[in-house]
Design a protein around this motif. Structure first.
Motif, PDB file in Angstrom:
ATOM      1  N   GLN A 271       1.561  52.659  62.566  1.00 57.35           N
ATOM      2  CA  GLN A 271       0.496  53.005  63.497  1.00 57.35           C
ATOM      3  C   GLN A 271       1.051  53.654  64.768  1.00 57.35           C
ATOM      4  O   GLN A 271       0.396  54.506  65.371  1.00 57.35           O
ATOM      5  CB  GLN A 271      -0.315  51.756  63.852  1.00 57.35           C
ATOM      6  CG  GLN A 271      -1.140  51.204  62.699  1.00 57.35           C
ATOM      7  CD  GLN A 271      -2.273  52.127  62.282  1.00 57.35           C
ATOM      8  OE1 GLN A 271      -2.874  52.788  63.121  1.00 57.35           O
ATOM      9  NE2 GLN A 271      -2.569  52.169  60.998  1.00 57.35           N
ATOM     10  N   VAL A 272       2.257  53.274  65.173  1.00 56.32           N
ATOM     11  CA  VAL A 272       2.891  53.945  66.316  1.00 56.32           C
ATOM     12  C   VAL A 272       3.158  55.405  65.971  1.00 56.32           C
ATOM     13  O   VAL A 272       2.959  56.304  66.796  1.00 56.32           O
ATOM     14  CB  VAL A 272       4.194  53.236  66.732  1.00 56.32           C
ATOM     15  CG1 VAL A 272       4.925  54.041  67.814  1.00 56.32           C
ATOM     16  CG2 VAL A 272       3.910  51.830  67.239  1.00 56.32           C
ATOM     17  N   VAL A 273       3.598  55.661  64.748  1.00 56.89           N
ATOM     18  CA  VAL A 273       3.831  57.042  64.307  1.00 56.89           C
ATOM     19  C   VAL A 273       2.529  57.830  64.346  1.00 56.89           C
ATOM     20  O   VAL A 273       2.486  58.974  64.808  1.00 56.89           O
ATOM     21  CB  VAL A 273       4.444  57.063  62.889  1.00 56.89           C
ATOM     22  CG1 VAL A 273       4.531  58.493  62.375  1.00 56.89           C
ATOM     23  CG2 VAL A 273       5.827  56.420  62.888  1.00 56.89           C
ATOM     24  N   GLU A 274       1.450  57.222  63.870  1.00 54.18           N
ATOM     25  CA  GLU A 274       0.151  57.891  63.890  1.00 54.18           C
ATOM     26  C   GLU A 274      -0.306  58.144  65.329  1.00 54.18           C
ATOM     27  O   GLU A 274      -0.859  59.205  65.645  1.00 54.18           O
ATOM     28  CB  GLU A 274      -0.880  57.028  63.149  1.00 54.18           C
ATOM     29  CG  GLU A 274      -2.227  57.668  62.964  1.00 54.18           C
ATOM     30  CD  GLU A 274      -2.220  58.864  62.010  1.00 54.18           C
ATOM     31  OE1 GLU A 274      -3.267  59.533  61.889  1.00 54.18           O
ATOM     32  OE2 GLU A 274      -1.178  59.139  61.385  1.00 54.18           O
ATOM     33  N   PHE A 275      -0.081  57.178  66.192  1.00 57.72           N
ATOM     34  CA  PHE A 275      -0.407  57.335  67.611  1.00 57.72           C
ATOM     35  C   PHE A 275       0.389  58.478  68.218  1.00 57.72           C
ATOM     36  O   PHE A 275      -0.124  59.273  69.008  1.00 57.72           O
ATOM     37  CB  PHE A 275      -0.117  56.020  68.329  1.00 57.72           C
ATOM     38  CG  PHE A 275      -0.530  55.965  69.771  1.00 57.72           C
ATOM     39  CD1 PHE A 275      -1.699  56.568  70.223  1.00 57.72           C
ATOM     40  CD2 PHE A 275       0.249  55.273  70.702  1.00 57.72           C
ATOM     41  CE1 PHE A 275      -2.087  56.495  71.559  1.00 57.72           C
ATOM     42  CE2 PHE A 275      -0.132  55.182  72.029  1.00 57.72           C
ATOM     43  CZ  PHE A 275      -1.300  55.805  72.464  1.00 57.72           C
ATOM     44  N   SER A 276       1.658  58.589  67.827  1.00 55.55           N
ATOM     45  CA  SER A 276       2.518  59.651  68.342  1.00 55.55           C
ATOM     46  C   SER A 276       1.965  61.025  68.001  1.00 55.55           C
ATOM     47  O   SER A 276       2.070  61.971  68.794  1.00 55.55           O
ATOM     48  CB  SER A 276       3.936  59.493  67.783  1.00 55.55           C
ATOM     49  OG  SER A 276       4.794  60.493  68.276  1.00 55.55           O
ATOM     50  N   LYS A 277       1.360  61.162  66.826  1.00 50.66           N
ATOM     51  CA  LYS A 277       0.754  62.436  66.442  1.00 50.66           C
ATOM     52  C   LYS A 277      -0.411  62.781  67.374  1.00 50.66           C
ATOM     53  O   LYS A 277      -0.589  63.939  67.774  1.00 50.66           O
ATOM     54  CB  LYS A 277       0.269  62.381  64.998  1.00 50.66           C
ATOM     55  CG  LYS A 277       1.365  62.209  63.968  1.00 50.66           C
ATOM     56  CD  LYS A 277       0.769  62.074  62.563  1.00 50.66           C
ATOM     57  CE  LYS A 277       1.832  61.797  61.521  1.00 50.66           C
ATOM     58  NZ  LYS A 277       1.237  61.588  60.173  1.00 50.66           N
ATOM     59  N   ALA A 278      -1.205  61.771  67.707  1.00 49.00           N
ATOM     60  CA  ALA A 278      -2.323  62.003  68.625  1.00 49.00           C
ATOM     61  C   ALA A 278      -1.821  62.354  70.020  1.00 49.00           C
ATOM     62  O   ALA A 278      -2.383  63.227  70.699  1.00 49.00           O
ATOM     63  CB  ALA A 278      -3.216  60.754  68.684  1.00 49.00           C
ATOM     64  N   ILE A 279      -0.744  61.692  70.448  1.00 50.51           N
ATOM     65  CA  ILE A 279      -0.152  62.002  71.752  1.00 50.51           C
ATOM     66  C   ILE A 279       0.331  63.439  71.786  1.00 50.51           C
ATOM     67  O   ILE A 279       0.122  64.175  72.760  1.00 50.51           O
ATOM     68  CB  ILE A 279       1.006  61.026  72.062  1.00 50.51           C
ATOM     69  CG1 ILE A 279       0.474  59.599  72.236  1.00 50.51           C
ATOM     70  CG2 ILE A 279       1.758  61.468  73.322  1.00 50.51           C
ATOM     71  CD1 ILE A 279       1.563  58.545  72.257  1.00 50.51           C
ATOM     72  N   GLN A 280       0.993  63.866  70.701  1.00 50.96           N
ATOM     73  CA  GLN A 280       1.489  65.247  70.650  1.00 50.96           C
ATOM     74  C   GLN A 280       0.346  66.238  70.722  1.00 50.96           C
ATOM     75  O   GLN A 280       0.455  67.296  71.357  1.00 50.96           O
ATOM     76  CB  GLN A 280       2.301  65.469  69.377  1.00 50.96           C
ATOM     77  CG  GLN A 280       3.025  66.811  69.351  1.00 50.96           C
ATOM     78  CD  GLN A 280       4.013  66.945  70.502  1.00 50.96           C
ATOM     79  OE1 GLN A 280       4.902  66.107  70.657  1.00 50.96           O
ATOM     80  NE2 GLN A 280       3.856  67.997  71.307  1.00 50.96           N
ATOM     81  N   THR A 281      -0.777  65.911  70.082  1.00 52.06           N
ATOM     82  CA  THR A 281      -1.959  66.763  70.155  1.00 52.06           C
ATOM     83  C   THR A 281      -2.414  66.929  71.598  1.00 52.06           C
ATOM     84  O   THR A 281      -2.723  68.037  72.054  1.00 52.06           O
ATOM     85  CB  THR A 281      -3.097  66.162  69.310  1.00 52.06           C
ATOM     86  OG1 THR A 281      -2.696  66.102  67.944  1.00 52.06           O
ATOM     87  CG2 THR A 281      -4.367  66.994  69.428  1.00 52.06           C
ATOM     88  N   ALA A 282      -2.443  65.822  72.331  1.00 51.33           N
ATOM     89  CA  ALA A 282      -2.843  65.868  73.736  1.00 51.33           C
ATOM     90  C   ALA A 282      -1.829  66.640  74.576  1.00 51.33           C
ATOM     91  O   ALA A 282      -2.201  67.430  75.460  1.00 51.33           O
ATOM     92  CB  ALA A 282      -3.005  64.448  74.282  1.00 51.33           C
ATOM     93  N   LEU A 283      -0.541  66.432  74.307  1.00 48.20           N
ATOM     94  CA  LEU A 283       0.491  67.124  75.076  1.00 48.20           C
ATOM     95  C   LEU A 283       0.481  68.626  74.807  1.00 48.20           C
ATOM     96  O   LEU A 283       0.705  69.424  75.730  1.00 48.20           O
ATOM     97  CB  LEU A 283       1.866  66.544  74.727  1.00 48.20           C
ATOM     98  CG  LEU A 283       2.141  65.121  75.230  1.00 48.20           C
ATOM     99  CD1 LEU A 283       3.485  64.621  74.694  1.00 48.20           C
ATOM    100  CD2 LEU A 283       2.119  65.064  76.748  1.00 48.20           C
ATOM    101  N   ASP A 284       0.220  69.013  73.585  1.00 48.59           N
ATOM    102  CA  ASP A 284       0.139  70.440  73.257  1.00 48.59           C
ATOM    103  C   ASP A 284      -0.991  71.095  74.047  1.00 48.59           C
ATOM    104  O   ASP A 284      -0.832  72.201  74.588  1.00 48.59           O
ATOM    105  CB  ASP A 284      -0.094  70.632  71.767  1.00 48.59           C
ATOM    106  CG  ASP A 284       1.139  70.312  70.926  1.00 48.59           C
ATOM    107  OD1 ASP A 284       2.246  70.222  71.496  1.00 48.59           O
ATOM    108  OD2 ASP A 284       0.986  70.137  69.700  1.00 48.59           O
ATOM    109  N   PHE A 285      -2.117  70.402  74.119  1.00 55.05           N
ATOM    110  CA  PHE A 285      -3.234  70.940  74.898  1.00 55.05           C
ATOM    111  C   PHE A 285      -2.871  71.011  76.376  1.00 55.05           C
ATOM    112  O   PHE A 285      -3.147  72.013  77.053  1.00 55.05           O
ATOM    113  CB  PHE A 285      -4.487  70.086  74.710  1.00 55.05           C
ATOM    114  CG  PHE A 285      -5.595  70.456  75.656  1.00 55.05           C
ATOM    115  CD1 PHE A 285      -6.389  71.572  75.416  1.00 55.05           C
ATOM    116  CD2 PHE A 285      -5.822  69.714  76.808  1.00 55.05           C
ATOM    117  CE1 PHE A 285      -7.402  71.936  76.307  1.00 55.05           C
ATOM    118  CE2 PHE A 285      -6.830  70.071  77.702  1.00 55.05           C
ATOM    119  CZ  PHE A 285      -7.622  71.185  77.451  1.00 55.05           C
TER     120      PHE A 285
END
Length: 368
Positions: A271-285
């Motif tokens: 779940q931390v890995v999945e959270f990291s994907k969402a964080i990267q999405t936010a950081l890219d934006f």
């Protein structure tokens, strides 16, 4: 009753003065203001949850690439060990309260029903911004509830869901809650959505209430056309970025906590890995936008994860929450957060309010 309410209000003022709120936050350096803020909460995610993920899954975690690394002191007003409700109240409203409280003042949930602190979402809407809540928990769960409702106890699911469906928020997405119906959503001006297809079809200007599948979130699958957390994050940003005055978005990864309560380290780290994907999405934006701040933290640590050097492994020491500090990662060095500092959990939301341009007269604030 009026006398009781009066003296309770006086007591709240005194408690606030002595640190129940984060309005006297220290350690913040000069900061710039940002048009948008994305607050991302890994429920139950401690420092060693991250370290275990790096050992078992991947050391390529987007949060660790953020330039500011600090800490949050997670206690509640009633205990050294906070629950998710009090922890989220601090992160949503800039005040510390009792365990079990959904964005109400300490004691006030019982004595002054309408005397409640405003959340960052409410202040955002009052100031012309768009606001949304995204979670993999039930929409009535403690963390999403604190950003979208007020209740004296987290167990009041019906009252929480009713208040969410009557709120001014632009989107509230998560797993299905028992009291949420399409008819009630429509009465509150929300379109109820249940699939990725319906989510992706949403247009700017709409209000939406997502009721997705909890098991799919836990198992990290798109079974039944269920969205992944990073997909919800991406679509929520797209919708909220359509306004002229900016937005506030809270994103929660709830199952880090749920697996840690079960001492399931494989599930928690996945779940931390999945959270990291969402964080990267936010950081890219944020990188592309240039006027968006992303802050990642946790409401508390769950499981008391420790490292056994002899066995070279991480292990749980409890099935409950602990009172240890949790990590804070910030996407920019000009937002007033200092690497190495340890902030009260309520101070994080206060500084986010400052970053959005709201001073102490605006947040923390009371809603009557």
């Amino acid at each position: 009753m009026k006398i009781i309410a009066f003296f309770t209000s006086i007591m709240l003022v005194i408690l606030n003065f002595f640190g129940m709120t984060g309005s006297n936050a220290t350690g913040h350096k000069d900061y710039r203001t940002y048009k948008n803020v994305i607050l991302m909460i890994g429920d139950g995610m401690g420092f060693n949850t991250i370290e275990a993920t790096k050992k078992l899954k991947t050391d390529d975690l987007s949060m660790e690439k953020m330039p500011v690394h600090c800490q949050s002191k997670t206690r509640s007003a009633s205990s050294i060990v906070t629950d998710s409700a009090a922890g989220a109240t601090a992160l949503a409203c800039g005040v510390r309260t009792y365990n079990g409280a959904i964005s109400v003042y300490n004691f006030a949930g019982y004595a002054v029903k309408n005397n409640v602190p405003k959340s960052l979402c409410e202040v955002a809407k009052e100031n012309g911004k768009l606001a949304g809540v995204v979670t993999t928990d039930k929409t009535s769960g403690a963390t999403p509830a604190c950003f979208s409702a007020h209740a004296s106890q987290r167990k009041l699911e019906n009252a929480i869901s009713t208040r969410q469906m009557q709120s001014d928020l632009d989107l509230i997405w998560g797993s299905a809650s028992e009291s949420v119906t399409e008819a009630l959503c429509n009465e509150g001006g929300f379109d109820m959505i249940t699939t990725s297809e319906e989510m992706n079809a949403l247009k700017p200007g709409s209000k939406s209430f997502g009721q997705f599948n909890m098991d799919s979130f836990a198992n990290v699958t798109d079974e039944g056309d269920n969205p992944y957390l990073y997909e919800m994050t991406e679509k929520a940003i797209e919708l909220l970025d359509s306004g002229d005055n900016g937005f506030f978005l809270m994103v929660e990864a709830a199952h880090i906590d749920k697996f840690s309560h079960k001492n399931n380290i494989d599930g928690s780290t996945s779940q931390v890995v999945e959270f990291s994907k969402a964080i990267q999405t936010a950081l890219d934006f944020a990188e592309e936008d240039g006027d968006t701040l992303v802050l990642v933290t946790a409401d508390h640590e769950t499981g008391g994860i420790k490292y056994d050097e002899a066995k070279d492994e991480y292990y749980y020491t409890t099935t409950s929450h602990t009172g240890v500090n949790v990590p804070v990662f910030v996407s920019a060095e000009d937002a007033g957060f200092v690497s190495g500092e340890a902030y009260k959990n309520c101070e994080l939301s206060v500084q986010l309010a400052r970053v959005l341009g709201w001073d102490e007269k605006v947040f923390p604030a009371t809603k009557f």
